[in-house]
Design an enzyme around this catalytic site. Structure first.
Site, PDB file in Angstrom:
ATOM      1  N   HIS A 241      90.980  38.059  93.623  1.00  0.00           N
ATOM      2  CA  HIS A 241      90.115  39.128  93.114  1.00  0.00           C
ATOM      3  C   HIS A 241      90.503  40.489  93.686  1.00  0.00           C
ATOM      4  O   HIS A 241      90.939  41.362  92.961  1.00  0.00           O
ATOM      5  CB  HIS A 241      88.632  38.839  93.354  1.00  0.00           C
ATOM      6  CG  HIS A 241      88.132  37.657  92.611  1.00  0.00           C
ATOM      7  ND1 HIS A 241      87.967  37.658  91.243  1.00  0.00           N
ATOM      8  CD2 HIS A 241      87.786  36.413  93.025  1.00  0.00           C
ATOM      9  CE1 HIS A 241      87.528  36.474  90.839  1.00  0.00           C
ATOM     10  NE2 HIS A 241      87.423  35.689  91.900  1.00  0.00           N
TER      11      HIS A 241
ATOM     12  N   GLU B  58      85.863  40.292  96.723  1.00  0.00           N
ATOM     13  CA  GLU B  58      85.084  40.041  95.507  1.00  0.00           C
ATOM     14  C   GLU B  58      83.660  40.542  95.754  1.00  0.00           C
ATOM     15  O   GLU B  58      82.688  39.785  95.703  1.00  0.00           O
ATOM     16  CB  GLU B  58      85.088  38.553  95.145  1.00  0.00           C
ATOM     17  CG  GLU B  58      84.529  38.269  93.760  1.00  0.00           C
ATOM     18  CD  GLU B  58      84.452  36.786  93.440  1.00  0.00           C
ATOM     19  OE1 GLU B  58      84.113  36.453  92.293  1.00  0.00           O
ATOM     20  OE2 GLU B  58      84.734  35.956  94.328  1.00  0.00           O
TER      21      GLU B  58
ATOM     22  N   PHE C 289      75.564  30.264  88.008  1.00  0.00           N
ATOM     23  CA  PHE C 289      76.982  29.957  88.200  1.00  0.00           C
ATOM     24  C   PHE C 289      77.148  28.695  89.045  1.00  0.00           C
ATOM     25  O   PHE C 289      77.895  27.780  88.684  1.00  0.00           O
ATOM     26  CB  PHE C 289      77.622  31.177  88.878  1.00  0.00           C
ATOM     27  CG  PHE C 289      79.103  31.096  89.093  1.00  0.00           C
ATOM     28  CD1 PHE C 289      80.001  31.289  88.055  1.00  0.00           C
ATOM     29  CD2 PHE C 289      79.622  30.887  90.357  1.00  0.00           C
ATOM     30  CE1 PHE C 289      81.377  31.255  88.264  1.00  0.00           C
ATOM     31  CE2 PHE C 289      80.992  30.855  90.582  1.00  0.00           C
ATOM     32  CZ  PHE C 289      81.867  31.037  89.526  1.00  0.00           C
TER      33      PHE C 289
END
Length: 504
Positions: A379, A354, A202
């Site tokens: 989130h 998160e 990521f």
């Protein structure tokens, strides 16, 4: 009467009903049961929305379509999104959601605003684009009139056009570049066996894309393209998390964050002029939680100044990066307390919760975000495990920014029917749906995330009223000033009425 007032009233009525049933004893009546069911339904997301006759007809159609998908051999929300994506594309529910006006996207990051295919097929074909393949199987890009000097992570730069011609298979080469700019894979469980592995890839993707996006001429086109992709998916407003990275020209000239912000402002104005049915866009200035306290303090000061200089564009401040491996919000308390000490208002939009690491210091971020008066919670995955934080956020009307596909791809949840947001939706907790990093997941706009939230997380209880409230929430809980919220709600309602007329 507001939706929250209706829910509170329903809760009191429900308590009275249960008391009456317990006091009466014996077999509860069918009327009592029906009233109990209706009162519970009134508390869920969309439960306080009154549907018109046309909306009720569409709602009945939606329910039939959803029931059909839930009984299928492969239920998309139960699968990893990368495997579910082709099934979702064929879904009648998804195709309807694509046409639905979804309001605003309130949680999207700059480096993932535009699809990877556009970056590769458009940007990497531009003159003077150089590429370097690193020792850790990543790539770097830079635009330069001459071959860039070697640096610690890139010893050998090549002109990308020359390399593509030498290889001969342009399509195959482009596909390989796209793999460096997205997380998509046909074997997500094998390639990403843990959160650590998927987060490592990521972060590599963000680094790889940076050299393309931060080239000044590209950035202008990139912003415009991002707004186009949103509008094509019937999204009419954007709040962008951005570090406002320094941008560079072909000759090496470097622009500061204010230049980047002015460019964003200019592109947004041009886009709205070209597309009057688009409301606009704002920026939430964001820095990485790996920084030191002194660095974050400097960033907060910069955010205060940028908001003073660009009050119509800068919405506030956030901290980004993986929570589980980063520092907690409380660690940065001296920096985050700075606006109050200076007597200025800097709205916060904190990523918090998160994580699935219950009881850790990071798990307390949802409480700390509320202590620092966050405007929304990014989130909020862990919020269902914090009853006090959940109660406080509801009372203060602090919405959760739900990003279901992101949560699944980053391995917080496998089957989206088990997402903690199912509890929040059943309670009518303030909430919006957003996409977080769409280009990394192979999506654009909000339709895929709306599908996962509506079909998977919401289940059969979620109806057209749920969709309507979620879309309206994206305007209500935006950072827009009241007069622009009113304008946005009028614009959205006009689009919604047309959508209902076309599909009822």
């Amino acid at each position: 009467m507001t939706v929250q007032t209706l829910r509170s009233s329903a809760l009191l009525s429900c308590a009275s009903l249960l008391w009456f049933a317990a006091a009466a004893g014996g077999m509860p009546s069918a009327a009592q049961r029906d009233l109990l069911m209706r009162q519970e339904a009134s508390r869920q997301m969309g439960g306080g929305v009154t549907l018109t006759a046309a909306e009720r007809r569409l709602d009945a159609d939606l329910r039939r379509l959803k029931e059909r998908e839930m009984s299928a051999a492969q239920f998309p929300p139960a699968l990893h999104f990368f495997k579910a994506r082709p099934l979702i594309r064929e879904s009648p529910v998804f195709k309807l959601l694509q046409k639905m006006p979804k309001g605003g996207a309130l949680h999207v990051h700059t480096s993932s605003l535009v699809g990877a295919e556009w970056l590769v097929k458009n940007v990497t074909y531009r003159p003077h684009c150089h590429v370097c393949f690193t020792w850790d199987n990543s790539v770097r890009f830079v635009f330069s009139e001459r071959r860039p000097f070697p640096r610690w992570d890139c010893f050998y730069w090549q002109l990308l056009g020359t390399l593509r011609a030498r290889i001969g298979d342009a399509s195959g080469f482009d596909d390989s570049l796209m793999q460096h700019l997205t997380l998509f894979t046909e074997d997500p469980d094998g390639e990403y066996p843990s959160q650590e592995v998927v987060w490592e890839k990521f972060e590599k993707v963000f680094i790889a894309a940076a050299g393309l996006i931060t080239h000044a001429p590209v950035l202008r086109d990139y912003f415009y393209r991002g707004l186009e992709e949103l509008l094509q998916d019937n999204v009419m407003y954007l709040e962008l998390r951005s570090g406002l990275s320094k941008t560079y020209e072909l000759d090496g000239t470097v622009h500061d964050t204010a230049w980047t912000l002015r460019t964003f402002q200019e592109v947004t104005r041009r886009f709205v002029a070209d597309h009057p049915d688009f409301l606009g866009a704002r920026v939430i200035f964001s820095v990485h939680r790996a920084l030191s306290v002194s660095e974050v303090k400097a960033a907060v000061k910069e955010a205060i100044q940028l908001q003073a200089d660009f009050p119509d564009v800068v919405a506030g401040f956030d901290m980004v990066g993986r929570e589980d491996s980063g520092r907690s919000l409380w660690y940065f308390r001296d920096a985050l307390a700075l606006p109050a000490e200076l007597g200025v208002a800097l709205p916060y939009f904190f990523h918090a919760g998160e994580t699935d690491a219950d009881g850790t210091d990071v798990d307390q971020n949802v409480l700390d975000a509320l202590l620092f008066n966050t405007t929304r919670i990014g989130h909020g995955y862990a919020l269902a495990h914090h009853p006090l934080a959940k109660e406080l956020s509801r009372k203060r009307n602090v919405a959760v920014e739900l990003c279901p596909i992101s949560n699944q791809v980053l391995r917080l949840v496998s089957d989206l029917r088990n997402h903690p947001a199912a509890v929040l939706m059943s309670e009518g907790h303030p909430m919006v749906v957003s996409s977080d990093d769409p280009s990394l997941f192979g999506t654009t706009g909000l339709s895929y995330d709306f599908y996962e939230a509506f079909v998977g997380i919401g289940g059969l209880k979620a109806n057209l009223g749920t969709l309507k409230e979620l879309a309206l929430n994206s305007i209500r809980f935006s950072s827009l000033p009241p007069h622009l919220k009113d304008k946005g709600l009028v614009m959205w309602q006009k689009k919604w009425d047309a959508f209902i007329f076309d599909h009822s």
